[in-house]
Motif scaffolding. Structure first.
Motif, mmCIF file in Angstrom:
data_model
loop_
_atom_site.group_PDB
_atom_site.id
_atom_site.type_symbol
_atom_site.label_atom_id
_atom_site.label_comp_id
_atom_site.label_asym_id
_atom_site.label_seq_id
_atom_site.Cartn_x
_atom_site.Cartn_y
_atom_site.Cartn_z
ATOM 1 N N ALA A 66 -16.717 52.509 -9.273
ATOM 2 C CA ALA A 66 -15.289 52.485 -9.157
ATOM 3 C C ALA A 66 -15.149 52.514 -7.607
ATOM 4 C CB ALA A 66 -14.629 53.780 -9.734
ATOM 5 N N ILE A 97 -20.900 50.072 -18.801
ATOM 6 C CA ILE A 97 -21.323 51.184 -17.463
ATOM 7 C C ILE A 97 -22.284 52.032 -18.106
ATOM 8 C CG2 ILE A 97 -20.523 52.930 -15.980
ATOM 9 C CD1 ILE A 97 -17.970 51.098 -15.566
ATOM 10 N N ASP A 98 -21.961 52.489 -19.215
ATOM 11 C CA ASP A 98 -22.776 53.552 -20.072
ATOM 12 C C ASP A 98 -24.061 53.253 -20.267
ATOM 13 O OD1 ASP A 98 -20.733 55.399 -19.641
ATOM 14 O OD2 ASP A 98 -20.321 55.299 -21.913
ATOM 15 N N ALA A 128 -12.295 58.496 -11.616
ATOM 16 C CA ALA A 128 -13.657 58.357 -12.439
ATOM 17 C C ALA A 128 -13.992 59.431 -13.047
ATOM 18 C CB ALA A 128 -14.474 57.291 -11.939
ATOM 19 N N LEU A 144 -11.912 50.042 -14.704
ATOM 20 C CA LEU A 144 -13.233 50.481 -15.298
ATOM 21 C C LEU A 144 -13.711 51.360 -16.356
ATOM 22 C CD1 LEU A 144 -15.210 50.376 -11.842
ATOM 23 C CD2 LEU A 144 -14.671 48.364 -13.456
ATOM 24 N N HIS A 145 -12.647 51.935 -16.911
ATOM 25 C CA HIS A 145 -12.730 52.910 -18.010
ATOM 26 C C HIS A 145 -12.333 52.469 -19.398
ATOM 27 C CE1 HIS A 145 -13.489 56.996 -19.497
ATOM 28 N NE2 HIS A 145 -12.169 56.936 -19.948
ATOM 29 N N ARG A 150 -14.044 61.378 -17.115
ATOM 30 C CA ARG A 150 -15.263 61.914 -17.773
ATOM 31 C C ARG A 150 -15.287 63.331 -17.922
ATOM 32 N NH1 ARG A 150 -18.893 57.216 -19.227
ATOM 33 N NH2 ARG A 150 -17.953 55.562 -18.179
ATOM 34 N N ARG A 209 -16.235 50.304 -20.108
ATOM 35 C CA ARG A 209 -16.949 51.664 -20.143
ATOM 36 C C ARG A 209 -18.238 51.764 -20.820
ATOM 37 N NH1 ARG A 209 -14.661 57.882 -22.180
ATOM 38 N NH2 ARG A 209 -16.571 58.569 -21.901
ATOM 39 N N ARG A 223 -23.738 59.223 -16.423
ATOM 40 C CA ARG A 223 -22.616 58.291 -16.639
ATOM 41 C C ARG A 223 -21.402 58.277 -15.865
ATOM 42 N NH1 ARG A 223 -22.748 57.269 -23.231
ATOM 43 N NH2 ARG A 223 -24.607 56.480 -23.466
ATOM 44 N N ALA A 241 -20.151 55.553 -12.848
ATOM 45 C CA ALA A 241 -18.976 55.211 -13.191
ATOM 46 C C ALA A 241 -18.222 55.276 -11.759
ATOM 47 C CB ALA A 241 -18.221 55.709 -14.322
ATOM 48 N N ALA A 293 -10.535 52.759 -11.122
ATOM 49 C CA ALA A 293 -11.564 53.622 -11.787
ATOM 50 C C ALA A 293 -10.797 53.615 -13.399
ATOM 51 C CB ALA A 293 -11.040 55.042 -11.326
#
Length: 199
Positions: free
Chosen positions: A61, A172-173, A115, A163-164, A119, A169, A53, A57, A160
């Motif tokens: 990004a 994306i996951d 990114a 996109l979180h 994580r 998120r 993931r 991500a 980044a």
């Protein structure tokens, strides 16, 4: 201020060949290294593993940030230091005389590093250090002004972060998990990943 910093760093590298050589080597290899990190995370992860993931991500990004950077670059069209000051800046290796604001290298590196930081903090901190060295190296080699790499770093980090946000998120996951299933199947058939046990 911008020119003063690039002139001083570039001059230092020119006078200290033993310092310039490893910096040049790292800067030239940096794109491949950051790409390899993203690919390795995607391949090393399994199922809904955080590594896969994080890799997806980071890759997304970097891609979005680079697309944004291309738009900004065309709008600003700022010449690179070695183009604007050919008699004052030493260029250590051949480079296109295209626009340099923002730095694509810094944009992608900081997008990936940020990114990853979001994580996994330890991995993200290491990636940020390497991204900062890359940015400083680009200035030292005369291909960017400090503001070029600073703008790239800010752009990459902001993308980044955008996109979180939870909704993005989660998407994306799901994308990483879906893309990972065929990857896991291929790796299992190649004997690079244990086959899942059947109940």
């Amino acid at each position: 201020m911008d020119f003063t910093l690039v002139h001083e760093l570039n001059g230092f590298a020119f006078r200290h060949d033993g310092f310039e050589d490893p910096v040049s080597l790292y800067v030239s290899a940096s794109q491949a290294l950051f790409l390899a990190l993203v690919v390795l995370l995607v391949l090393a992860g399994a199922g809904s593993d955080w590594r896969r993931r994080a890799g997806v991500a980071a890759g997304l990004a970097a891609g979005v940030a680079l697309a944004c950077a291309q738009v900004v670059s065309r709008l600003v069209d700022r010449p690179r230091p070695f183009v604007a000051h050919p008699g004052s800046i030493h260029l250590f290796a051949g480079h296109a005389a295209d626009a340099g604001f923002p730095s694509d290298h810094a944009t992608a590196a900081f997008a990936i590093a940020t990114a990853l930081l979001l994580r996994n903090r330890p991995l993200g901190i290491v990636a940020l250090v390497f991204a900062a060295v890359l940015a400083a190296g680009r200035v030292m080699l005369g291909v960017h002004y400090p503001s070029d790499v600073a703008a790239g770093a800010a752009l990459g980090a902001l993308v980044a972060l955008a996109l979180h946000v939870p909704v993005v998120r989660a998407w994306i996951d799901r994308l990483a998990d879906a893309a990972g299933r065929p990857i896991d199947a291929v790796l299992s058939r190649l004997g690079l990943r244990p086959q899942p046990r059947r109940a």
